[in-house]
Write a protein that holds these residues in place. Sequence first.
Motif, PDB file in Angstrom:
ATOM      1  N   UNK A  46       2.128   7.821 -22.623  1.00 23.07           N
ATOM      2  CA  UNK A  46       0.803   7.047 -22.652  1.00 23.07           C
ATOM      3  C   UNK A  46      -0.237   7.401 -23.630  1.00 23.07           C
ATOM      4  N   UNK A  47      -0.420   8.740 -23.623  1.00 23.47           N
ATOM      5  CA  UNK A  47      -1.266   9.629 -24.238  1.00 23.47           C
ATOM      6  C   UNK A  47      -1.127  10.477 -25.198  1.00 23.47           C
ATOM      7  N   UNK A  48      -0.067  10.701 -25.695  1.00 21.45           N
ATOM      8  CA  UNK A  48       0.422  11.706 -26.898  1.00 21.45           C
ATOM      9  C   UNK A  48       1.612  11.124 -27.644  1.00 21.45           C
ATOM     10  N   UNK A  49       2.414  12.049 -28.524  1.00 17.50           N
ATOM     11  CA  UNK A  49       3.378  11.666 -29.297  1.00 17.50           C
ATOM     12  C   UNK A  49       4.515  11.913 -28.549  1.00 17.50           C
ATOM     13  N   UNK A  50       4.455  12.449 -27.227  1.00 18.12           N
ATOM     14  CA  UNK A  50       5.763  12.967 -26.290  1.00 18.12           C
ATOM     15  C   UNK A  50       6.463  11.380 -26.225  1.00 18.12           C
ATOM     16  N   UNK A  51       8.072  11.761 -26.416  1.00 21.76           N
ATOM     17  CA  UNK A  51       8.652  10.428 -25.824  1.00 21.76           C
ATOM     18  C   UNK A  51      10.036  11.004 -25.346  1.00 21.76           C
ATOM     19  N   UNK A  52      10.029  10.928 -24.142  1.00 19.86           N
ATOM     20  CA  UNK A  52      11.214  11.156 -23.279  1.00 19.86           C
ATOM     21  C   UNK A  52      12.508  10.641 -23.728  1.00 19.86           C
ATOM     22  N   UNK A  53      12.661   9.191 -23.987  1.00 21.44           N
ATOM     23  CA  UNK A  53      13.709   8.479 -24.571  1.00 21.44           C
ATOM     24  C   UNK A  53      14.263   9.217 -25.679  1.00 21.44           C
ATOM     25  N   UNK A  54      13.277   9.570 -26.798  1.00 21.12           N
ATOM     26  CA  UNK A  54      13.687  10.128 -27.872  1.00 21.12           C
ATOM     27  C   UNK A  54      14.230  11.532 -27.813  1.00 21.12           C
ATOM     28  N   UNK A  55      13.766  12.379 -26.801  1.00 21.49           N
ATOM     29  CA  UNK A  55      14.046  13.630 -26.553  1.00 21.49           C
ATOM     30  C   UNK A  55      15.605  13.531 -25.956  1.00 21.49           C
ATOM     31  N   UNK A  56      16.134  12.626 -25.345  1.00 22.10           N
ATOM     32  CA  UNK A  56      17.510  12.768 -24.881  1.00 22.10           C
ATOM     33  C   UNK A  56      18.297  12.162 -26.033  1.00 22.10           C
ATOM     34  N   UNK A  57      17.733  10.994 -26.895  1.00 24.19           N
ATOM     35  CA  UNK A  57      18.457  10.973 -27.971  1.00 24.19           C
ATOM     36  C   UNK A  57      18.978  12.088 -28.948  1.00 24.19           C
ATOM     37  N   UNK A  58      17.939  12.943 -29.120  1.00 27.85           N
ATOM     38  CA  UNK A  58      18.015  14.052 -30.054  1.00 27.85           C
ATOM     39  C   UNK A  58      19.061  15.191 -29.321  1.00 27.85           C
ATOM     40  N   UNK A  73       6.027  20.431 -25.243  1.00 25.58           N
ATOM     41  CA  UNK A  73       5.227  21.022 -24.247  1.00 25.58           C
ATOM     42  C   UNK A  73       4.148  20.210 -23.693  1.00 25.58           C
ATOM     43  N   UNK A  74       4.192  18.872 -24.081  1.00 24.75           N
ATOM     44  CA  UNK A  74       3.245  17.773 -23.441  1.00 24.75           C
ATOM     45  C   UNK A  74       3.795  17.383 -22.042  1.00 24.75           C
ATOM     46  N   UNK A  75       4.835  17.656 -21.539  1.00 22.41           N
ATOM     47  CA  UNK A  75       5.439  17.057 -20.275  1.00 22.41           C
ATOM     48  C   UNK A  75       4.530  17.628 -19.227  1.00 22.41           C
ATOM     49  N   UNK A  76       4.013  16.483 -18.254  1.00 23.21           N
ATOM     50  CA  UNK A  76       3.245  16.690 -17.002  1.00 23.21           C
ATOM     51  C   UNK A  76       4.087  17.467 -15.914  1.00 23.21           C
ATOM     52  N   UNK A  77       5.367  17.137 -16.040  1.00 24.06           N
ATOM     53  CA  UNK A  77       6.421  17.694 -14.758  1.00 24.06           C
ATOM     54  C   UNK A  77       5.999  16.685 -13.520  1.00 24.06           C
ATOM     55  N   UNK A  93      13.729  17.315 -15.817  1.00 24.13           N
ATOM     56  CA  UNK A  93      14.570  18.610 -15.923  1.00 24.13           C
ATOM     57  C   UNK A  93      14.980  19.138 -17.332  1.00 24.13           C
ATOM     58  N   UNK A  94      15.559  18.168 -18.104  1.00 29.84           N
ATOM     59  CA  UNK A  94      16.260  18.401 -19.459  1.00 29.84           C
ATOM     60  C   UNK A  94      14.950  19.175 -20.192  1.00 29.84           C
ATOM     61  N   UNK A  95      13.773  18.561 -19.853  1.00 28.47           N
ATOM     62  CA  UNK A  95      12.577  19.260 -20.845  1.00 28.47           C
ATOM     63  C   UNK A  95      12.533  20.678 -20.502  1.00 28.47           C
ATOM     64  N   UNK A  96      12.541  20.880 -18.865  1.00 32.79           N
ATOM     65  CA  UNK A  96      12.463  22.261 -18.537  1.00 32.79           C
ATOM     66  C   UNK A  96      13.466  23.200 -19.272  1.00 32.79           C
ATOM     67  N   UNK A  97      14.771  22.630 -19.055  1.00 35.69           N
ATOM     68  CA  UNK A  97      15.607  23.544 -19.519  1.00 35.69           C
ATOM     69  C   UNK A  97      15.573  23.612 -21.191  1.00 35.69           C
ATOM     70  N   UNK A  98      15.041  22.692 -21.793  1.00 32.84           N
ATOM     71  CA  UNK A  98      14.816  22.885 -23.336  1.00 32.84           C
ATOM     72  C   UNK A  98      13.670  24.012 -23.511  1.00 32.84           C
ATOM     73  N   UNK A  99      12.758  24.146 -22.790  1.00 36.22           N
ATOM     74  CA  UNK A  99      11.701  25.011 -22.857  1.00 36.22           C
ATOM     75  C   UNK A  99      12.081  26.371 -22.576  1.00 36.22           C
ATOM     76  N   UNK A 100      12.784  26.390 -21.638  1.00 36.70           N
ATOM     77  CA  UNK A 100      13.807  27.899 -21.089  1.00 36.70           C
ATOM     78  C   UNK A 100      14.548  28.346 -22.384  1.00 36.70           C
ATOM     79  N   UNK A 101      15.390  27.402 -23.107  1.00 36.55           N
ATOM     80  CA  UNK A 101      16.055  27.633 -24.250  1.00 36.55           C
ATOM     81  C   UNK A 101      15.047  28.206 -25.290  1.00 36.55           C
ATOM     82  N   UNK A 102      13.930  27.580 -25.454  1.00 30.70           N
ATOM     83  CA  UNK A 102      13.104  28.044 -26.399  1.00 30.70           C
ATOM     84  C   UNK A 102      12.466  29.330 -26.063  1.00 30.70           C
TER      85      UNK A 102
END
Lengths: 204, 313
Positions: A46-58, A73-77, A93-102
């Motif tokens: 709603x307030x930034x370029x973060x797009x969860x649907x797009x993350x899963x697509x990628x 890094x914009x996810x609010x958890x 959860x996928x986002x948290x895993x991606x960050x741990x990979x990073x």
Amino acid sequence: MTTQKISDSPIDFAEKIIRDVKNSKEDGVLKCVQCGMCTSTCPAARHSDYNPRDIIERVLEGDETIIEDDCIWNCFYCYTCHSVCPVGNSVCEVNQILKQIAIESGIGYDKLYEYMGFADSYFTAAIGAIPERFFADIDRDVPGWWDFRQNLDEIRKELDLDPPLMPSREVIDEVSTILTITGFKDKIERIRQSEEDENEERTD
Amino acid sequence: MKNVPTKDILLFRSCLVSVEYPGVEASTKYVFDRLGVDYEISPKQTCCTGLGHYSDVFDQIDTSAIGARNFRIAKDEGRPNLVMMCATCYAINKKSVKLLNKKDDLRNHINQLFDENGLSHLKYEKDDLKPTENIFHVVDILYAKKDEIKKHIKYDLSDYKIATHHGCHYCKVHYEDTIGGVRDPNIMDEIIEECGCRTIGWYDHKRATCGTGFRQRYSNPDLSFTATADKMNAIDDEDVDILVHLCPNCHIQFDRYQHLIAEREGRKFRAIHLNIAQFIALAMGGDFDKVIGVKAHTVPIDSVIKDLKEVGK
């Protein structure tokens, strides 16, 4: 133009995420139908370029460059996506895993520099205290907060609270041992070294 | 409704409650004592790692190993029912129990580390605790005891306009265990009714995040406060006097930063912020300084609650 690194087996990336210890949704990520419910309810979208649907697509395309993308890094958890997903996936959860990979690959180290205080307070007091480097900001933004913190012991005493904030030496030692044998302490040292190296480069 | 225990409880200490709103702990004890809830606090229990975990500093294995230690303490003290004052402690601990039971590799790895390093006494065996049967938030216990709350109410708070903010990490993470609704959360509204009050019920953004977003508040404050403003504006549009919380992190975001967000929005926000345990303790006659802990609050409690009217007078 954005470049994508697509591997020969795009599904490998999703499978790596599925195997991650943090994943509690089994193969939920493979069931994504790109409906966009996650994005439509997401406060970061709603307030930034973060797009969860797009993350899963990628992720499903095997686009591993996603871990270099600052937007993750914009996810609010807040887990809103996780709670509304009709197929039982969890972008949160996928986002948290991606960050741990990073972080494992060193790409995400700089995102943790400000938060090293959370690690330090564990080794000194077995508590997750707000890192001291934020105190100046809090003091500026929250009038009276610093005075309140100075009087904390007295306020706690008035409330008849026991046990005290500081655990016994034995407890702190046990917790420190745990965080050493899991590899946490070494990771923190690598991150701290990386910050020092960057600071040196800047002053050179 | 799921079975909620009212005995053999380990009341799980929270870092944020301890250092930011200690009155939440004092109020929880005050209310539990009146409702006959059997609980204890252990000086051996340590922080769940939540703040560090959701700032991405702690990975799952670190968090679950610390969790295993705390679960062992609960079992050894004969208090296998962990009850959390903080929504994040609740979500973190429930997830660790789920993973430790379900993922043999994780459990075996942590147990092997314990064995090899003189910590065998901390080993976690499969199903030592059960996520649904042993891991709770204080609101679950209050809900289970809600019929008894009204017997202890001393003050009538029904003239105030009351709304609730249900923490995401209570409602949305383990939604299968959430009492009182996930998309339209009402557990606190139902508990408040037992204090002789009615909340405003649904309002715009009721189910939305507080905006803390863990790292967002510190590293990305514009994003954080913009998200909080959505909710603060909605609450002010409803002219709310008291916003009731169940999570100390949400509590900080609203109470500590209300005036800053008001400035950003060019408005004056007036709501005070109380945890559900503080709200009930206040209605039961708890002292402002000795139970509610009002000195810890940034928005002064007496800016809204000026005098208290006894029930039936």
